[in-house]
Write a protein that holds these residues in place. Structure first.
Motif, short mmCIF file in Angstrom:
data_model
loop_
_atom_site.label_atom_id
_atom_site.label_comp_id
_atom_site.label_asym_id
_atom_site.label_seq_id
_atom_site.Cartn_x
_atom_site.Cartn_y
_atom_site.Cartn_z
N GLY A 1 -21.52 20.02 -0.83
CA GLY A 1 -21.91 19.83 0.57
C GLY A 1 -22.92 18.72 0.72
O GLY A 1 -22.84 17.90 1.66
N LEU B 1 -15.66 29.30 3.06
CA LEU B 1 -15.98 28.62 4.31
C LEU B 1 -15.40 29.44 5.45
O LEU B 1 -14.19 29.64 5.53
N ASP C 1 -18.62 23.85 -4.15
CA ASP C 1 -18.17 23.56 -2.80
C ASP C 1 -17.36 24.75 -2.30
O ASP C 1 -17.33 25.80 -2.94
N ALA C 2 -16.69 24.58 -1.17
CA ALA C 2 -15.78 25.58 -0.65
C ALA C 2 -14.51 24.89 -0.21
O ALA C 2 -14.55 23.74 0.24
N VAL D 1 -22.19 29.56 -2.18
CA VAL D 1 -22.24 28.35 -2.99
C VAL D 1 -23.60 28.20 -3.67
O VAL D 1 -23.68 28.05 -4.90
N GLN E 1 -20.84 28.02 5.29
CA GLN E 1 -20.50 28.11 3.88
C GLN E 1 -21.24 29.28 3.25
O GLN E 1 -22.43 29.47 3.47
N LYS E 2 -20.52 30.06 2.46
CA LYS E 2 -21.12 31.24 1.83
C LYS E 2 -20.88 31.24 0.33
O LYS E 2 -19.82 30.83 -0.14
#
Length: 205
Positions: free
Chosen positions: A13, A113, A66-67, A140, A137-138
């Motif tokens: 990100g 995401l 990342d997602a 990460v 975003q979760k």
């Protein structure tokens, strides 16, 4: 010659945010990531040479956090349905992740995401011109911290380099240092909190 193994942890990100200005607002490609990894290794080796000519720094692995892009369909407040899989950003991020997954010594560490609603777009005259999607975003950042702790505890490498700028990394950085790991920070020229820089052994620039 003493071999020093290095793990490079890349905050995807953060990398996106820094590079959007460098690639005309579009998401970076896998080649941009690889180039920054090479640049990070070059900067680390330059630091090492100031201490000893009998140490060889080698890349152990790159962890990329990342997602995957959101792939659902949503309808905005104006009644327009939007298929996110058709967007340029979806294609660019998918291509980036797939390419990195195929690259030697790269390990993807992916969170989630989720769609967080629509944000109004207002022009300079205060007129509503449309809506832009918002995402959250979760999982990460916690993966970054957990991996730093695991790497340090198991003595997997001698050095960790972080390409990122999140001050939430300070605690795991301090833990890694206590375990005898040298920590480098490459914030790619973006202004970050002094506390983050001070927590690392070396700032790469």
């Amino acid at each position: 010659m003493e071999i020093m193994k290095i793990a490079i942890l890349v905050d995807g990100g953060f990398f996106d945010a820094v590079n959007k200005n460098r690639v005309n607002g579009m998401l970076p490609t896998a080649d941009h990531v690889k180039q920054e990894v090479e640049n990070t290794m070059r900067l680390i080796r330059a630091k090492t040479l100031t201490d000893s000519e009998n140490i060889k720094d080698v890349l152990f692995r790159v962890y990329f956090y990342d997602a995957r892009p959101f792939s659902g369909k949503k309808t905005n407040p104006q009644g327009e349905e939007y298929d996110f899989t058709l967007s340029k950003s979806y294609v660019a991020k998918t291509d980036l992740l797939n390419e990195l997954a195929r690259t030697d010594k790269f390990c993807l560490r992916l969170g989630m995401l989720s769609f967080a609603g629509w944000q109004p777009k207002i022009d300079d005259n205060g007129i509503l011109t449309g809506y832009r999607p918002s995402f959250k975003q979760k999982g990460v950042d916690i993966k970054v911290g957990m991996d730093m702790v695991w790497i340090a505890t198991h003595k997997v490498v001698d050095k960790i380099a972080i390409i990122g700028g999140d001050s939430d990394f300070i605690d795991p950085i301090e833990f890694a240092k206590r375990e005898g790991i040298q920590v480098y920070l490459n914030h790619m020229g973006l202004k970050v909190k002094d506390e983050l820089i001070q927590s690392c052994d070396f700032e790469l620039k």
